[in-house]
Design a protein around this motif. Structure first.
Motif, PDB file in Angstrom:
ATOM      1  N   ARG A 321       0.880  -1.090   0.058  1.00 31.36           N
ATOM      2  CA  ARG A 321      -0.035  -0.036  -0.136  1.00 31.36           C
ATOM      3  C   ARG A 321       0.891   1.208  -0.030  1.00 31.36           C
ATOM      4  O   ARG A 321       1.963   1.353   0.833  1.00 31.36           O
ATOM      5  N   ASP A 323       0.841   5.377   0.375  1.00 28.28           N
ATOM      6  CA  ASP A 323      -0.132   6.396   0.619  1.00 28.28           C
ATOM      7  C   ASP A 323       0.727   7.755   0.833  1.00 28.28           C
ATOM      8  O   ASP A 323       1.767   7.746   1.320  1.00 28.28           O
ATOM      9  N   ARG A 331      -3.660  14.227  -1.885  1.00 19.89           N
ATOM     10  CA  ARG A 331      -3.535  12.782  -1.252  1.00 19.89           C
ATOM     11  C   ARG A 331      -3.971  11.835  -2.257  1.00 19.89           C
ATOM     12  O   ARG A 331      -4.999  11.948  -3.029  1.00 19.89           O
ATOM     13  N   SER A 333      -3.867   7.141  -2.477  1.00 18.39           N
ATOM     14  CA  SER A 333      -3.625   5.870  -1.808  1.00 18.39           C
ATOM     15  C   SER A 333      -3.598   4.736  -3.036  1.00 18.39           C
ATOM     16  O   SER A 333      -4.755   4.853  -3.765  1.00 18.39           O
ATOM     17  N   ARG A 334      -2.801   4.016  -3.152  1.00 25.35           N
ATOM     18  CA  ARG A 334      -2.815   2.734  -4.078  1.00 25.35           C
ATOM     19  C   ARG A 334      -2.240   1.544  -3.407  1.00 25.35           C
ATOM     20  O   ARG A 334      -1.542   1.593  -2.718  1.00 25.35           O
ATOM     21  N   ILE A 482       5.676   9.804   0.352  1.00 26.28           N
ATOM     22  CA  ILE A 482       4.886   8.661   0.523  1.00 26.28           C
ATOM     23  C   ILE A 482       5.290   7.640   1.453  1.00 26.28           C
ATOM     24  O   ILE A 482       6.566   7.771   1.914  1.00 26.28           O
ATOM     25  N   SER A 487      -0.608  -3.797   2.968  1.00 26.07           N
ATOM     26  CA  SER A 487      -2.038  -3.562   3.215  1.00 26.07           C
ATOM     27  C   SER A 487      -2.571  -4.388   4.553  1.00 26.07           C
ATOM     28  O   SER A 487      -2.272  -5.631   4.384  1.00 26.07           O
TER      29      SER A 487
END
Length: 518
Positions: A321, A323, A331, A333-334, A482, A487
Protein backbone atom coordinates in the motif's frame (compact mmCIF):
# COMPACT_ATOMS: atom_id res chain seq x y z
CA UNK A 1 56.50 -35.48 -5.64
CA UNK A 2 58.64 -36.94 -8.42
CA UNK A 3 56.65 -40.16 -8.34
CA UNK A 4 53.38 -38.20 -8.66
CA UNK A 5 54.75 -36.42 -11.73
CA UNK A 6 55.76 -39.71 -13.30
CA UNK A 7 52.29 -41.15 -12.68
CA UNK A 8 50.69 -38.06 -14.20
CA UNK A 9 52.98 -38.30 -17.24
CA UNK A 10 52.20 -42.01 -17.67
CA UNK A 11 48.47 -41.33 -17.44
CA UNK A 12 48.69 -38.48 -19.97
CA UNK A 13 50.60 -40.65 -22.43
CA UNK A 14 48.09 -43.49 -22.08
CA UNK A 15 45.22 -41.04 -22.60
CA UNK A 16 46.81 -39.60 -25.74
CA UNK A 17 47.40 -43.06 -27.20
CA UNK A 18 43.82 -44.12 -26.55
CA UNK A 19 42.54 -40.83 -27.89
CA UNK A 20 44.54 -41.16 -31.11
CA UNK A 21 43.49 -44.79 -31.53
CA UNK A 22 39.79 -43.89 -31.16
CA UNK A 23 40.19 -41.05 -33.66
CA UNK A 24 41.81 -43.41 -36.18
CA UNK A 25 38.96 -45.92 -35.74
CA UNK A 26 36.38 -43.23 -36.46
CA UNK A 27 38.39 -42.00 -39.46
CA UNK A 28 38.37 -45.51 -40.95
CA UNK A 29 34.68 -46.05 -40.17
CA UNK A 30 31.91 -46.33 -42.70
CA UNK A 31 30.39 -43.07 -44.03
CA UNK A 32 27.67 -41.64 -41.81
CA UNK A 33 25.37 -38.85 -42.98
CA UNK A 34 27.81 -37.48 -45.56
CA UNK A 35 27.77 -34.61 -46.30
CA UNK A 36 25.22 -33.57 -43.61
CA UNK A 37 27.60 -33.68 -40.66
CA UNK A 38 30.30 -31.53 -42.32
CA UNK A 39 27.69 -28.92 -43.18
CA UNK A 40 26.29 -28.98 -39.66
CA UNK A 41 29.78 -28.62 -38.24
CA UNK A 42 30.37 -25.59 -40.47
CA UNK A 43 27.00 -24.08 -39.48
CA UNK A 44 28.17 -23.98 -35.86
CA UNK A 45 31.19 -21.79 -36.71
CA UNK A 46 31.34 -18.67 -34.50
CA UNK A 47 28.20 -19.86 -32.69
CA UNK A 48 25.93 -18.89 -35.61
CA UNK A 49 23.88 -22.07 -35.32
CA UNK A 50 23.15 -21.38 -31.65
CA UNK A 51 22.24 -17.77 -32.30
CA UNK A 52 19.67 -19.05 -34.77
CA UNK A 53 18.28 -21.55 -32.26
CA UNK A 54 18.17 -18.80 -29.62
CA UNK A 55 16.18 -16.62 -32.00
CA UNK A 56 13.67 -19.41 -32.54
CA UNK A 57 13.31 -19.97 -28.79
CA UNK A 58 13.02 -16.25 -28.15
CA UNK A 59 10.09 -16.01 -30.58
CA UNK A 60 8.04 -18.32 -28.35
CA UNK A 61 6.43 -17.80 -24.94
CA UNK A 62 7.14 -18.94 -21.41
CA UNK A 63 10.51 -20.00 -20.02
CA UNK A 64 12.07 -20.58 -23.42
CA UNK A 65 12.94 -16.89 -23.75
CA UNK A 66 15.10 -16.62 -20.61
CA UNK A 67 16.46 -20.08 -21.44
CA UNK A 68 17.72 -18.78 -24.78
CA UNK A 69 19.32 -15.77 -23.08
CA UNK A 70 21.07 -17.99 -20.53
CA UNK A 71 22.25 -20.28 -23.33
CA UNK A 72 23.84 -17.37 -25.19
CA UNK A 73 25.47 -16.05 -22.02
CA UNK A 74 26.94 -19.50 -21.33
CA UNK A 75 28.02 -19.84 -24.97
CA UNK A 76 29.92 -16.54 -24.81
CA UNK A 77 31.75 -17.49 -21.64
CA UNK A 78 32.63 -21.00 -22.87
CA UNK A 79 33.80 -19.74 -26.25
CA UNK A 80 36.15 -17.20 -24.69
CA UNK A 81 37.65 -19.76 -22.32
CA UNK A 82 37.98 -22.58 -24.85
CA UNK A 83 39.37 -20.55 -27.74
CA UNK A 84 41.58 -18.35 -25.61
CA UNK A 85 43.52 -19.42 -22.52
CA UNK A 86 42.70 -23.14 -22.71
CA UNK A 87 44.14 -23.62 -26.21
CA UNK A 88 47.19 -21.53 -25.36
CA UNK A 89 47.93 -23.56 -22.23
CA UNK A 90 47.58 -27.04 -23.76
CA UNK A 91 48.81 -26.24 -27.32
CA UNK A 92 47.76 -29.59 -28.79
CA UNK A 93 48.17 -29.92 -32.54
CA UNK A 94 45.25 -30.81 -34.76
CA UNK A 95 44.91 -34.49 -35.76
CA UNK A 96 46.27 -35.60 -39.15
CA UNK A 97 43.59 -35.52 -41.85
CA UNK A 98 45.16 -37.82 -44.46
CA UNK A 99 42.97 -40.71 -43.27
CA UNK A 100 39.73 -38.68 -43.46
CA UNK A 101 37.70 -39.16 -46.66
CA UNK A 102 37.67 -36.02 -48.80
CA UNK A 103 33.88 -35.73 -48.64
CA UNK A 104 34.05 -35.31 -44.86
CA UNK A 105 36.78 -32.72 -44.67
CA UNK A 106 36.16 -29.05 -44.15
CA UNK A 107 36.87 -26.70 -47.01
CA UNK A 108 39.84 -25.11 -45.23
CA UNK A 109 42.55 -26.28 -42.86
CA UNK A 110 42.45 -24.97 -39.29
CA UNK A 111 45.58 -23.36 -37.86
CA UNK A 112 44.48 -23.02 -34.23
CA UNK A 113 45.26 -25.57 -31.52
CA UNK A 114 43.04 -28.59 -31.02
CA UNK A 115 42.46 -28.93 -27.25
CA UNK A 116 39.76 -28.24 -26.14
CA UNK A 117 37.12 -28.12 -28.86
CA UNK A 118 35.57 -24.67 -29.01
CA UNK A 119 32.59 -25.98 -30.99
CA UNK A 120 31.89 -28.65 -28.37
CA UNK A 121 32.27 -26.11 -25.56
CA UNK A 122 29.81 -23.72 -27.21
CA UNK A 123 27.32 -26.48 -28.00
CA UNK A 124 27.38 -27.94 -24.48
CA UNK A 125 27.23 -24.48 -22.89
CA UNK A 126 24.20 -23.43 -24.92
CA UNK A 127 22.34 -26.73 -24.39
CA UNK A 128 23.02 -26.75 -20.64
CA UNK A 129 22.02 -23.09 -20.33
CA UNK A 130 18.70 -23.84 -22.03
CA UNK A 131 18.17 -26.91 -19.84
CA UNK A 132 18.53 -24.86 -16.65
CA UNK A 133 15.47 -22.78 -17.49
CA UNK A 134 13.48 -24.91 -19.93
CA UNK A 135 14.13 -28.68 -19.69
CA UNK A 136 11.50 -29.48 -22.31
CA UNK A 137 13.10 -27.26 -24.92
CA UNK A 138 16.53 -28.60 -24.00
CA UNK A 139 15.86 -32.14 -25.29
CA UNK A 140 16.09 -31.33 -29.03
CA UNK A 141 18.76 -28.69 -28.36
CA UNK A 142 20.90 -31.23 -26.49
CA UNK A 143 20.52 -33.74 -29.35
CA UNK A 144 21.66 -31.08 -31.81
CA UNK A 145 24.57 -30.10 -29.55
CA UNK A 146 25.72 -33.72 -29.26
CA UNK A 147 25.59 -34.08 -33.03
CA UNK A 148 27.67 -30.92 -33.51
CA UNK A 149 30.22 -32.14 -30.98
CA UNK A 150 30.50 -35.55 -32.70
CA UNK A 151 30.80 -33.88 -36.09
CA UNK A 152 34.07 -32.24 -35.04
CA UNK A 153 35.68 -35.67 -34.73
CA UNK A 154 33.88 -36.95 -37.82
CA UNK A 155 35.29 -34.21 -40.07
CA UNK A 156 38.76 -34.80 -38.65
CA UNK A 157 39.51 -31.51 -36.88
CA UNK A 158 39.44 -32.77 -33.26
CA UNK A 159 40.37 -35.80 -31.24
CA UNK A 160 37.56 -37.32 -29.10
CA UNK A 161 39.34 -36.08 -25.98
CA UNK A 162 39.21 -32.51 -27.31
CA UNK A 163 35.46 -32.80 -27.67
CA UNK A 164 34.92 -34.30 -24.20
CA UNK A 165 37.03 -31.59 -22.59
CA UNK A 166 35.19 -28.88 -24.51
CA UNK A 167 31.84 -30.30 -23.47
CA UNK A 168 32.88 -30.37 -19.82
CA UNK A 169 34.07 -26.78 -20.04
CA UNK A 170 30.77 -25.76 -21.65
CA UNK A 171 28.68 -27.41 -18.93
CA UNK A 172 30.74 -25.65 -16.28
CA UNK A 173 30.32 -22.27 -17.98
CA UNK A 174 26.55 -22.76 -18.10
CA UNK A 175 26.39 -23.64 -14.41
CA UNK A 176 28.37 -20.51 -13.57
CA UNK A 177 25.69 -18.34 -15.19
CA UNK A 178 23.46 -19.04 -12.18
CA UNK A 179 25.78 -16.80 -10.14
CA UNK A 180 24.86 -13.73 -12.18
CA UNK A 181 21.55 -14.83 -13.74
CA UNK A 182 19.65 -16.63 -10.96
CA UNK A 183 17.08 -19.27 -11.82
CA UNK A 184 13.43 -18.93 -10.94
CA UNK A 185 12.19 -21.95 -8.95
CA UNK A 186 9.52 -24.22 -10.38
CA UNK A 187 7.52 -24.24 -7.13
CA UNK A 188 4.82 -21.53 -6.77
CA UNK A 189 5.12 -19.04 -3.93
CA UNK A 190 3.52 -19.98 -0.65
CA UNK A 191 0.22 -18.27 0.21
CA UNK A 192 -2.54 -18.71 2.76
CA UNK A 193 -5.53 -20.81 1.61
CA UNK A 194 -8.81 -18.95 1.14
CA UNK A 195 -11.11 -21.48 -0.53
CA UNK A 196 -14.13 -20.46 1.60
CA UNK A 197 -13.97 -16.95 0.09
CA UNK A 198 -13.93 -18.09 -3.52
CA UNK A 199 -16.99 -19.86 -4.96
CA UNK A 200 -16.70 -22.66 -7.48
CA UNK A 201 -18.24 -21.46 -10.74
CA UNK A 202 -19.56 -24.32 -12.90
CA UNK A 203 -18.96 -23.37 -16.54
CA UNK A 204 -17.86 -19.93 -15.31
CA UNK A 205 -21.32 -18.62 -14.37
CA UNK A 206 -20.97 -15.35 -12.44
CA UNK A 207 -17.50 -14.57 -13.82
CA UNK A 208 -16.64 -11.61 -16.02
CA UNK A 209 -13.18 -11.61 -17.62
CA UNK A 210 -11.83 -8.31 -18.94
CA UNK A 211 -9.21 -8.98 -21.62
CA UNK A 212 -6.68 -6.25 -22.32
CA UNK A 213 -6.07 -6.58 -26.05
CA UNK A 214 -3.02 -4.30 -25.76
CA UNK A 215 -1.11 -6.55 -23.36
CA UNK A 216 1.62 -8.97 -24.33
CA UNK A 217 1.91 -9.54 -28.06
CA UNK A 218 -1.66 -8.36 -28.59
CA UNK A 219 -2.94 -11.70 -29.95
CA UNK A 220 -5.13 -13.54 -27.43
CA UNK A 221 -7.05 -15.91 -29.72
CA UNK A 222 -5.80 -18.99 -27.83
CA UNK A 223 -6.85 -17.50 -24.50
CA UNK A 224 -10.31 -16.58 -25.82
CA UNK A 225 -10.73 -20.10 -27.20
CA UNK A 226 -10.01 -21.60 -23.78
CA UNK A 227 -12.45 -19.24 -22.04
CA UNK A 228 -15.27 -19.98 -24.47
CA UNK A 229 -14.69 -23.71 -24.41
CA UNK A 230 -14.15 -24.32 -20.68
CA UNK A 231 -16.11 -21.40 -19.18
CA UNK A 232 -19.00 -20.98 -21.64
CA UNK A 233 -21.21 -19.06 -19.18
CA UNK A 234 -18.54 -16.51 -18.28
CA UNK A 235 -18.85 -13.05 -19.76
CA UNK A 236 -15.77 -11.97 -21.74
CA UNK A 237 -15.10 -8.28 -22.38
CA UNK A 238 -12.35 -7.38 -24.83
CA UNK A 239 -10.80 -3.94 -24.30
CA UNK A 240 -9.16 -2.50 -27.41
CA UNK A 241 -6.63 0.31 -27.79
CA UNK A 242 -9.34 2.97 -27.94
CA UNK A 243 -11.29 1.64 -24.91
CA UNK A 244 -11.00 2.54 -21.23
CA UNK A 245 -9.58 -0.41 -19.32
CA UNK A 246 -10.36 1.01 -15.88
CA UNK A 247 -13.99 1.70 -16.81
CA UNK A 248 -14.40 -1.82 -18.20
CA UNK A 249 -12.99 -3.33 -15.02
CA UNK A 250 -15.24 -1.18 -12.82
CA UNK A 251 -18.35 -2.23 -14.75
CA UNK A 252 -17.33 -5.89 -14.57
CA UNK A 253 -16.64 -5.69 -10.82
CA UNK A 254 -20.08 -4.16 -10.15
CA UNK A 255 -21.97 -6.82 -12.09
CA UNK A 256 -20.15 -10.07 -11.29
CA UNK A 257 -19.56 -12.48 -8.44
CA UNK A 258 -15.94 -12.86 -9.54
CA UNK A 259 -13.79 -10.36 -11.42
CA UNK A 260 -11.41 -11.80 -13.99
CA UNK A 261 -8.58 -10.02 -15.77
CA UNK A 262 -6.41 -11.13 -18.68
CA UNK A 263 -3.38 -8.91 -19.14
CA UNK A 264 -0.03 -7.97 -17.72
CA UNK A 265 0.89 -6.82 -14.23
CA UNK A 266 -0.39 -3.27 -14.85
CA UNK A 267 -3.85 -4.60 -15.74
CA UNK A 268 -3.77 -6.93 -12.73
CA UNK A 269 -2.91 -3.97 -10.50
CA UNK A 270 -6.02 -2.08 -11.65
CA UNK A 271 -8.20 -5.16 -11.20
CA UNK A 272 -6.76 -5.82 -7.73
CA UNK A 273 -7.72 -2.30 -6.59
CA UNK A 274 -11.34 -2.91 -7.60
CA UNK A 275 -11.55 -6.49 -6.30
CA UNK A 276 -10.24 -5.38 -2.93
CA UNK A 277 -12.64 -2.41 -2.78
CA UNK A 278 -15.67 -4.55 -3.78
CA UNK A 279 -14.70 -7.54 -1.65
CA UNK A 280 -14.77 -9.93 -4.61
CA UNK A 281 -12.27 -12.65 -5.55
CA UNK A 282 -9.94 -12.07 -8.50
CA UNK A 283 -9.25 -14.53 -11.31
CA UNK A 284 -5.97 -13.87 -13.11
CA UNK A 285 -5.33 -15.08 -16.67
CA UNK A 286 -1.67 -14.46 -17.63
CA UNK A 287 -1.64 -12.57 -20.92
CA UNK A 288 1.16 -10.04 -20.54
CA UNK A 289 4.75 -10.05 -21.61
CA UNK A 290 6.39 -11.14 -18.35
CA UNK A 291 3.50 -12.07 -16.02
CA UNK A 292 5.46 -11.73 -12.78
CA UNK A 293 2.45 -11.98 -10.45
CA UNK A 294 0.97 -14.94 -12.32
CA UNK A 295 4.35 -16.70 -12.20
CA UNK A 296 4.56 -16.24 -8.42
CA UNK A 297 1.06 -17.69 -8.13
CA UNK A 298 2.16 -20.66 -10.24
CA UNK A 299 -0.21 -19.94 -13.14
CA UNK A 300 1.46 -21.23 -16.28
CA UNK A 301 -1.47 -20.42 -18.54
CA UNK A 302 -5.20 -19.91 -18.79
CA UNK A 303 -5.85 -23.58 -18.08
CA UNK A 304 -4.51 -23.25 -14.53
CA UNK A 305 -6.92 -20.40 -13.83
CA UNK A 306 -9.83 -22.33 -15.36
CA UNK A 307 -9.15 -25.34 -13.15
CA UNK A 308 -9.08 -23.16 -10.01
CA UNK A 309 -12.35 -21.40 -10.92
CA UNK A 310 -14.19 -24.67 -11.59
CA UNK A 311 -13.06 -26.13 -8.25
CA UNK A 312 -13.25 -22.96 -6.14
CA UNK A 313 -9.60 -23.08 -5.12
CA UNK A 314 -8.04 -19.78 -4.04
CA UNK A 315 -5.39 -18.20 -1.84
CA UNK A 316 -5.12 -14.97 0.15
CA UNK A 317 -2.13 -12.82 -0.84
CA UNK A 318 -0.63 -9.67 0.61
CA UNK A 319 -0.74 -6.35 -1.17
CA UNK A 320 1.54 -3.39 -0.75
CA UNK A 321 0.00 0.00 0.00
CA UNK A 322 1.29 3.44 -0.94
CA UNK A 323 -0.22 6.52 0.72
CA UNK A 324 1.19 9.91 -0.09
CA UNK A 325 1.02 13.42 -1.40
CA UNK A 326 1.32 13.96 -5.13
CA UNK A 327 3.14 16.73 -6.99
CA UNK A 328 -0.07 18.78 -6.88
CA UNK A 329 -0.25 18.27 -3.10
CA UNK A 330 -3.28 16.00 -3.44
CA UNK A 331 -3.49 12.96 -1.23
CA UNK A 332 -3.62 9.58 -2.93
CA UNK A 333 -3.67 5.90 -1.98
CA UNK A 334 -2.81 2.91 -4.14
CA UNK A 335 -2.15 -0.79 -3.69
CA UNK A 336 0.35 -2.87 -5.63
CA UNK A 337 0.71 -6.60 -6.16
CA UNK A 338 4.42 -6.69 -7.08
CA UNK A 339 6.55 -3.58 -6.65
CA UNK A 340 6.59 0.17 -6.13
CA UNK A 341 9.55 2.30 -7.16
CA UNK A 342 10.89 5.83 -7.22
CA UNK A 343 13.49 7.72 -9.22
CA UNK A 344 14.95 6.19 -12.34
CA UNK A 345 13.55 2.72 -11.68
CA UNK A 346 10.36 3.25 -13.76
CA UNK A 347 12.49 4.31 -16.75
CA UNK A 348 14.80 1.36 -16.17
CA UNK A 349 11.82 -1.00 -16.19
CA UNK A 350 10.63 0.48 -19.49
CA UNK A 351 14.07 0.04 -21.10
CA UNK A 352 14.45 -3.46 -19.66
CA UNK A 353 11.08 -4.65 -20.93
CA UNK A 354 11.87 -3.33 -24.41
CA UNK A 355 14.91 -5.65 -24.62
CA UNK A 356 13.69 -8.44 -22.35
CA UNK A 357 11.41 -9.95 -24.99
CA UNK A 358 14.42 -10.64 -27.22
CA UNK A 359 17.32 -11.06 -24.78
CA UNK A 360 15.86 -12.27 -21.50
CA UNK A 361 15.68 -10.57 -18.10
CA UNK A 362 19.32 -10.46 -17.07
CA UNK A 363 20.93 -9.09 -20.26
CA UNK A 364 18.07 -6.60 -20.57
CA UNK A 365 18.60 -5.54 -16.95
CA UNK A 366 22.27 -4.77 -17.63
CA UNK A 367 21.36 -2.66 -20.66
CA UNK A 368 18.66 -0.83 -18.71
CA UNK A 369 20.95 -0.18 -15.75
CA UNK A 370 23.65 1.29 -17.96
CA UNK A 371 21.06 3.47 -19.70
CA UNK A 372 19.74 4.83 -16.40
CA UNK A 373 23.20 5.51 -14.99
CA UNK A 374 24.11 7.41 -18.14
CA UNK A 375 20.89 9.37 -18.68
CA UNK A 376 19.16 9.74 -15.31
CA UNK A 377 20.52 12.19 -12.73
CA UNK A 378 20.58 11.08 -9.08
CA UNK A 379 18.07 12.70 -6.73
CA UNK A 380 17.93 13.76 -3.07
CA UNK A 381 15.48 12.08 -0.70
CA UNK A 382 14.86 11.39 2.95
CA UNK A 383 14.36 7.71 3.72
CA UNK A 384 12.89 7.31 7.21
CA UNK A 385 14.34 10.70 8.13
CA UNK A 386 17.84 10.07 6.73
CA UNK A 387 18.91 12.32 3.87
CA UNK A 388 20.32 10.36 0.93
CA UNK A 389 21.45 10.94 -2.65
CA UNK A 390 20.30 7.97 -4.71
CA UNK A 391 19.58 6.76 -8.23
CA UNK A 392 16.90 4.18 -7.64
CA UNK A 393 14.53 3.01 -4.90
CA UNK A 394 12.78 -0.36 -5.21
CA UNK A 395 10.12 -1.55 -2.77
CA UNK A 396 8.84 -5.10 -3.20
CA UNK A 397 5.56 -6.44 -1.85
CA UNK A 398 7.15 -9.27 0.10
CA UNK A 399 10.74 -10.47 0.14
CA UNK A 400 12.13 -10.92 -3.36
CA UNK A 401 14.84 -13.29 -4.53
CA UNK A 402 17.63 -13.31 -5.41
CA UNK A 403 19.59 -10.68 -3.54
CA UNK A 404 21.15 -8.06 -5.76
CA UNK A 405 19.90 -5.93 -8.59
CA UNK A 406 17.61 -8.37 -10.42
CA UNK A 407 14.74 -9.20 -8.02
CA UNK A 408 12.83 -11.92 -9.84
CA UNK A 409 10.49 -13.95 -7.64
CA UNK A 410 9.03 -14.44 -4.17
CA UNK A 411 8.89 -17.62 -2.13
CA UNK A 412 5.92 -16.33 -0.06
CA UNK A 413 2.96 -14.09 -0.79
CA UNK A 414 1.67 -13.84 2.78
CA UNK A 415 4.48 -12.54 5.01
CA UNK A 416 3.40 -8.87 5.36
CA UNK A 417 6.88 -7.47 4.74
CA UNK A 418 8.53 -5.13 2.26
CA UNK A 419 11.78 -5.58 0.36
CA UNK A 420 13.62 -2.24 0.23
CA UNK A 421 16.54 -1.84 -2.20
CA UNK A 422 18.41 1.43 -2.74
CA UNK A 423 21.15 2.33 -5.21
CA UNK A 424 23.34 5.01 -3.63
CA UNK A 425 24.86 7.80 -5.74
CA UNK A 426 27.05 9.45 -3.10
CA UNK A 427 29.90 6.91 -2.99
CA UNK A 428 33.04 7.56 -5.11
CA UNK A 429 32.93 5.96 -8.59
CA UNK A 430 29.39 4.82 -7.84
CA UNK A 431 28.50 4.08 -11.48
CA UNK A 432 31.55 1.91 -12.10
CA UNK A 433 31.22 0.04 -8.81
CA UNK A 434 27.54 -0.61 -9.37
CA UNK A 435 27.97 -2.06 -12.86
CA UNK A 436 30.98 -4.08 -11.70
CA UNK A 437 28.99 -5.52 -8.81
CA UNK A 438 26.14 -6.53 -11.09
CA UNK A 439 28.40 -8.19 -13.68
CA UNK A 440 30.36 -10.15 -11.07
CA UNK A 441 27.38 -11.17 -8.97
CA UNK A 442 28.83 -9.42 -5.89
CA UNK A 443 26.46 -6.47 -5.72
CA UNK A 444 25.32 -7.44 -2.23
CA UNK A 445 28.79 -6.57 -0.92
CA UNK A 446 29.03 -3.23 -2.70
CA UNK A 447 28.86 0.06 -0.80
CA UNK A 448 26.64 1.59 -3.47
CA UNK A 449 23.85 -0.91 -2.89
CA UNK A 450 21.61 -1.38 0.14
CA UNK A 451 18.97 -4.03 0.72
CA UNK A 452 16.88 -4.75 3.79
CA UNK A 453 13.48 -6.08 4.88
CA UNK A 454 11.17 -3.52 6.46
CA UNK A 455 7.56 -3.28 7.64
CA UNK A 456 7.14 0.35 6.64
CA UNK A 457 9.17 3.03 4.86
CA UNK A 458 8.66 6.80 4.63
CA UNK A 459 10.20 8.54 1.60
CA UNK A 460 10.16 12.30 1.07
CA UNK A 461 11.61 14.50 -1.67
CA UNK A 462 14.55 16.56 -0.45
CA UNK A 463 14.89 18.61 -3.62
CA UNK A 464 12.88 20.95 -5.79
CA UNK A 465 10.33 18.98 -7.77
CA UNK A 466 8.47 15.73 -7.23
CA UNK A 467 9.90 12.22 -7.52
CA UNK A 468 8.87 9.86 -10.35
CA UNK A 469 6.75 7.06 -8.89
CA UNK A 470 5.51 3.75 -10.32
CA UNK A 471 3.30 0.89 -9.11
CA UNK A 472 3.71 -2.51 -10.76
CA UNK A 473 5.68 -0.91 -13.58
CA UNK A 474 2.96 1.67 -14.38
CA UNK A 475 4.32 5.21 -14.02
CA UNK A 476 2.02 7.61 -12.16
CA UNK A 477 2.32 11.30 -11.34
CA UNK A 478 5.26 12.39 -9.19
CA UNK A 479 5.14 12.36 -5.41
CA UNK A 480 6.39 14.72 -2.72
CA UNK A 481 5.98 12.34 0.19
CA UNK A 482 4.93 8.71 0.40
CA UNK A 483 4.49 6.01 3.03
CA UNK A 484 4.71 2.42 1.80
CA UNK A 485 3.53 -0.47 3.96
CA UNK A 486 1.74 -3.83 3.67
CA UNK A 487 -1.99 -3.46 3.18
CA UNK A 488 -4.19 -4.42 6.11
CA UNK A 489 -6.47 -6.39 3.76
CA UNK A 490 -5.53 -9.39 1.65
CA UNK A 491 -6.56 -10.10 -1.91
CA UNK A 492 -8.35 -13.37 -2.70
CA UNK A 493 -7.00 -14.87 -5.94
CA UNK A 494 -7.88 -18.14 -7.65
CA UNK A 495 -5.08 -20.69 -7.83
CA UNK A 496 -5.21 -24.49 -8.29
CA UNK A 497 -4.43 -26.65 -5.30
CA UNK A 498 -0.89 -27.94 -5.34
CA UNK A 499 -1.78 -31.40 -4.06
CA UNK A 500 -3.99 -32.06 -7.09
CA UNK A 501 -1.26 -31.52 -9.68
CA UNK A 502 -2.38 -27.98 -10.44
CA UNK A 503 0.14 -27.30 -13.16
CA UNK A 504 -0.60 -30.53 -14.99
CA UNK A 505 -4.36 -30.13 -14.65
CA UNK A 506 -4.25 -26.56 -15.87
CA UNK A 507 -2.22 -27.43 -18.90
CA UNK A 508 -4.63 -30.29 -19.65
CA UNK A 509 -7.51 -27.82 -19.85
CA UNK A 510 -5.62 -25.74 -22.40
CA UNK A 511 -4.54 -28.67 -24.54
CA UNK A 512 -7.98 -30.28 -24.44
CA UNK A 513 -9.29 -27.54 -26.72
CA UNK A 514 -6.16 -27.38 -28.83
CA UNK A 515 -5.15 -23.96 -27.49
CA UNK A 516 -1.73 -23.63 -25.93
CA UNK A 517 -1.64 -20.54 -23.73
CA UNK A 518 1.56 -20.96 -21.74
Amino acid sequence: MRRDLELARTFAEAFLRADSSLFASLADGRPLLDPVLPRLSHAADHGLLWWGVAGALGATKGRRRPAAARGLLALGAASVLANGPAKVVFRRDRPPTHGIPALRRLSRDLTTFSFPSGHAASAAAFATGVALDSPGAAVPVAALAATVAFSRVYVGVHYPGDVLAGAALGVGAALLTTKVMPRRPWVPARASPASAWAPALPEGEGLTVVVNARSGQGNHSDLLAVLRADLPRAKVVEVGPADDMDAALATAADSSRVLGVAGGDGSINSAAQLALARGTPLAVFPAGTLNHFAADLGLAGAGDSVQAILTGSAVAVDLGRADGISAGFDRFSRVFVNTASLGGYPDMVAVRERFERRLGKWPAMIIALCWVLRNEPPFDVEIDGERRRVWLIFVGNGVYHPDGFAPTYRSRLDEAKLDLRVVDAAAPAARLRLVGGVLTGRLGRSRVYEQRTVERVLISSAQAGALPFACDGEVTEGVERIVISPSAARLIVYRPRRDTGAGASGRWFSRRRGAATG
